[in-house]
Design a protein around this motif. Sequence first.
Motif, PDB file in Angstrom:
ATOM      1  N   GLY A  78     -35.674  -3.608 -78.298  1.00 31.99           N
ATOM      2  CA  GLY A  78     -35.026  -2.453 -77.678  1.00 31.99           C
ATOM      3  C   GLY A  78     -35.291  -1.155 -78.413  1.00 31.99           C
ATOM      4  N   THR A  79     -36.290  -1.154 -79.314  1.00 26.49           N
ATOM      5  CA  THR A  79     -36.557   0.020 -80.150  1.00 26.49           C
ATOM      6  C   THR A  79     -36.972   1.232 -79.329  1.00 26.49           C
ATOM      7  N   ILE A  80     -37.551   1.017 -78.150  1.00 32.48           N
ATOM      8  CA  ILE A  80     -37.930   2.134 -77.298  1.00 32.48           C
ATOM      9  C   ILE A  80     -36.718   2.995 -76.962  1.00 32.48           C
ATOM     10  N   GLY A  81     -35.531   2.393 -77.002  1.00 33.27           N
ATOM     11  CA  GLY A  81     -34.304   3.132 -76.709  1.00 33.27           C
ATOM     12  C   GLY A  81     -33.879   4.090 -77.799  1.00 33.27           C
ATOM     13  N   ASN A  82     -34.522   4.020 -78.961  1.00 34.54           N
ATOM     14  CA  ASN A  82     -34.167   4.917 -80.069  1.00 34.54           C
ATOM     15  C   ASN A  82     -34.832   6.284 -79.959  1.00 34.54           C
ATOM     16  N   PHE A  83     -35.680   6.473 -78.953  1.00 30.70           N
ATOM     17  CA  PHE A  83     -36.327   7.762 -78.728  1.00 30.70           C
ATOM     18  C   PHE A  83     -35.525   8.591 -77.729  1.00 30.70           C
ATOM     19  N   TYR A  84     -35.475   9.901 -77.948  1.00 31.58           N
ATOM     20  CA  TYR A  84     -35.007  10.799 -76.907  1.00 31.58           C
ATOM     21  C   TYR A  84     -36.058  10.818 -75.784  1.00 31.58           C
ATOM     22  N   VAL A  85     -35.669  11.300 -74.605  1.00 37.59           N
ATOM     23  CA  VAL A  85     -36.532  11.190 -73.425  1.00 37.59           C
ATOM     24  C   VAL A  85     -37.915  11.776 -73.679  1.00 37.59           C
ATOM     25  N   GLU A  86     -37.957  12.999 -74.208  1.00 34.88           N
ATOM     26  CA  GLU A  86     -39.257  13.645 -74.431  1.00 34.88           C
ATOM     27  C   GLU A  86     -40.057  12.901 -75.487  1.00 34.88           C
ATOM     28  N   GLU A  87     -39.370  12.433 -76.530  1.00 33.05           N
ATOM     29  CA  GLU A  87     -40.043  11.676 -77.585  1.00 33.05           C
ATOM     30  C   GLU A  87     -40.593  10.370 -77.044  1.00 33.05           C
ATOM     31  N   ARG A  88     -39.834   9.721 -76.165  1.00 30.06           N
ATOM     32  CA  ARG A  88     -40.273   8.443 -75.607  1.00 30.06           C
ATOM     33  C   ARG A  88     -41.542   8.618 -74.783  1.00 30.06           C
ATOM     34  N   ARG A  89     -41.573   9.643 -73.967  1.00 30.43           N
ATOM     35  CA  ARG A  89     -42.765   9.898 -73.151  1.00 30.43           C
ATOM     36  C   ARG A  89     -43.972  10.212 -74.028  1.00 30.43           C
ATOM     37  N   ALA A  90     -43.741  11.009 -75.075  1.00 33.00           N
ATOM     38  CA  ALA A  90     -44.835  11.349 -75.979  1.00 33.00           C
ATOM     39  C   ALA A  90     -45.338  10.117 -76.715  1.00 33.00           C
ATOM     40  N   PHE A  91     -44.407   9.255 -77.145  1.00 27.57           N
ATOM     41  CA  PHE A  91     -44.802   8.041 -77.856  1.00 27.57           C
ATOM     42  C   PHE A  91     -45.601   7.106 -76.958  1.00 27.57           C
ATOM     43  N   LEU A  92     -45.113   6.871 -75.753  1.00 28.41           N
ATOM     44  CA  LEU A  92     -45.829   5.982 -74.840  1.00 28.41           C
ATOM     45  C   LEU A  92     -47.201   6.551 -74.492  1.00 28.41           C
ATOM     46  N   GLY A  93     -47.290   7.874 -74.350  1.00 28.45           N
ATOM     47  CA  GLY A  93     -48.577   8.488 -74.089  1.00 28.45           C
ATOM     48  C   GLY A  93     -49.533   8.327 -75.254  1.00 28.45           C
ATOM     49  N   ALA A  94     -49.010   8.494 -76.484  1.00 26.21           N
ATOM     50  CA  ALA A  94     -49.850   8.320 -77.668  1.00 26.21           C
ATOM     51  C   ALA A  94     -50.301   6.873 -77.808  1.00 26.21           C
ATOM     52  N   LEU A  95     -49.418   5.932 -77.465  1.00 24.26           N
ATOM     53  CA  LEU A  95     -49.780   4.519 -77.513  1.00 24.26           C
ATOM     54  C   LEU A  95     -50.878   4.213 -76.504  1.00 24.26           C
ATOM     55  N   ALA A  96     -50.747   4.739 -75.301  1.00 25.51           N
ATOM     56  CA  ALA A  96     -51.791   4.535 -74.285  1.00 25.51           C
ATOM     57  C   ALA A  96     -53.125   5.099 -74.755  1.00 25.51           C
ATOM     58  N   ASP A  97     -53.068   6.215 -75.473  1.00 33.20           N
ATOM     59  CA  ASP A  97     -54.302   6.867 -75.925  1.00 33.20           C
ATOM     60  C   ASP A  97     -55.081   6.029 -76.939  1.00 33.20           C
ATOM     61  N   VAL A  98     -54.393   5.232 -77.750  1.00 29.28           N
ATOM     62  CA  VAL A  98     -55.096   4.444 -78.771  1.00 29.28           C
ATOM     63  C   VAL A  98     -55.492   3.063 -78.271  1.00 29.28           C
ATOM     64  N   LEU A  99     -55.092   2.721 -77.036  1.00 30.25           N
ATOM     65  CA  LEU A  99     -55.461   1.435 -76.462  1.00 30.25           C
ATOM     66  C   LEU A  99     -56.631   1.604 -75.498  1.00 30.25           C
ATOM     67  N   ALA A 100     -57.423   0.577 -75.408  1.00 30.40           N
ATOM     68  CA  ALA A 100     -58.564   0.581 -74.495  1.00 30.40           C
ATOM     69  C   ALA A 100     -58.157  -0.039 -73.163  1.00 30.40           C
ATOM     70  N   PRO A 101     -58.858   0.301 -72.072  1.00 31.35           N
ATOM     71  CA  PRO A 101     -58.592  -0.374 -70.802  1.00 31.35           C
ATOM     72  C   PRO A 101     -58.682  -1.894 -70.974  1.00 31.35           C
ATOM     73  N   GLY A 102     -57.689  -2.596 -70.461  1.00 29.42           N
ATOM     74  CA  GLY A 102     -57.639  -4.047 -70.620  1.00 29.42           C
ATOM     75  C   GLY A 102     -56.714  -4.497 -71.720  1.00 29.42           C
ATOM     76  N   ASP A 103     -56.360  -3.600 -72.661  1.00 28.70           N
ATOM     77  CA  ASP A 103     -55.356  -3.932 -73.669  1.00 28.70           C
ATOM     78  C   ASP A 103     -53.975  -3.987 -73.022  1.00 28.70           C
ATOM     79  N   TRP A 104     -53.021  -4.565 -73.759  1.00 26.38           N
ATOM     80  CA  TRP A 104     -51.690  -4.793 -73.204  1.00 26.38           C
ATOM     81  C   TRP A 104     -50.614  -4.234 -74.129  1.00 26.38           C
ATOM     82  N   VAL A 105     -49.466  -3.924 -73.540  1.00 27.31           N
ATOM     83  CA  VAL A 105     -48.271  -3.592 -74.310  1.00 27.31           C
ATOM     84  C   VAL A 105     -47.110  -4.408 -73.754  1.00 27.31           C
ATOM     85  N   MET A 106     -46.221  -4.830 -74.654  1.00 29.59           N
ATOM     86  CA  MET A 106     -45.029  -5.554 -74.237  1.00 29.59           C
ATOM     87  C   MET A 106     -43.817  -4.867 -74.860  1.00 29.59           C
TER      88      MET A 106
END
Length: 327
Positions: free
Chosen positions: A166-194
């Motif tokens: 549930g750690t994703i809940g520790n981000f404020y809304v803007e921080e959460r979006r920025a974090f998920l975007g940064a995570l997507a940026d370092v992953l390649a197509p076909g990689d996964w997140v859970m």
Amino acid sequence: MDSHLRSDTTETSHFLDPAALELRDALTRLPRTLPPRWLYDDRGSELFSQITSVPEYYQTEAERSILADHSAVIAESTEATTVIELGSGTSDKTRTLLDAFVAHGLIQRFVPLDVSEATLLDAAEMLVERHPEIEVEPVVGDFTRHLHLLSAVPTAGERLVLFLGGTIGNFYVEERRAFLGALADVLAPGDWVMVGIDLVKPIDRLIAAYDDEQGVTEAFIRNALTNINRTYDGDLDVGNFGYVPFWDGRQQRLDMRLRACDPMTARLDGLDLDLELAAGEEIRVEISSKFTPERTVEELAEVGFDAESQVFRDDAGDYAVILARRS
């Protein structure tokens, strides 16, 4: 409530590292906050491990049950050769998932990342003994600042990044979006997140989960100030704060705050900061947002993950794990 700060911000900022600058900024802006990383020194990691065992805190066992029921499906769906865990802590629940990946026969590497070095290395040693066929490569780091390290993890196939608890809940809304975007940026197509998410539920259960009768959560929140005092040669009077868990219905989140009982002045030499707090003034130490699966799937899709994510729930409907593939 009036409060005052006495410091030369411009001159001091030239000499502070990024973590110190972040903390100084958080303490000097209103409302005052603390970056979550200050909760997780070695003592904080021990206390959080205790929290997961108190009767009121349901999240850990709910997530564990999901992994136990669906690990084989997750391994078969992702066929990941490298599993990376952000904020891994003891990697306790992750063992079940790794067992399934080993049985599936493709996994080569497990990379746990955490700010608490002692906890991280103890967990890595245990996992090496449990699965000697896997390369375990622990990384000491803060996932809010060191996601770029994931790009350096070698892999011959797909990667699965775990962001559980549930750690994703520790981000404020803007921080959460920025974090998920940064995570997507370092992953390649076909990689996964859970991603593990705590679901919206009755307020009384939520408050109880963050204000247990044993006082472990309160000790965990207070320890952040102790950690800061030790790190920056401070004299914050930890005993002068009352613990205040607060439900914000508009934001659908729990705020965990420390409220000054009496007026106080504190010095943090390492930050060159004199901090004055009025009686009743609060420091917001952590938040824990609650979600619906639909909302999380939508947020993941907005930053580049497939909209057709898999959602796994526990039997009681308290918790969910979202499995999404990078588009």
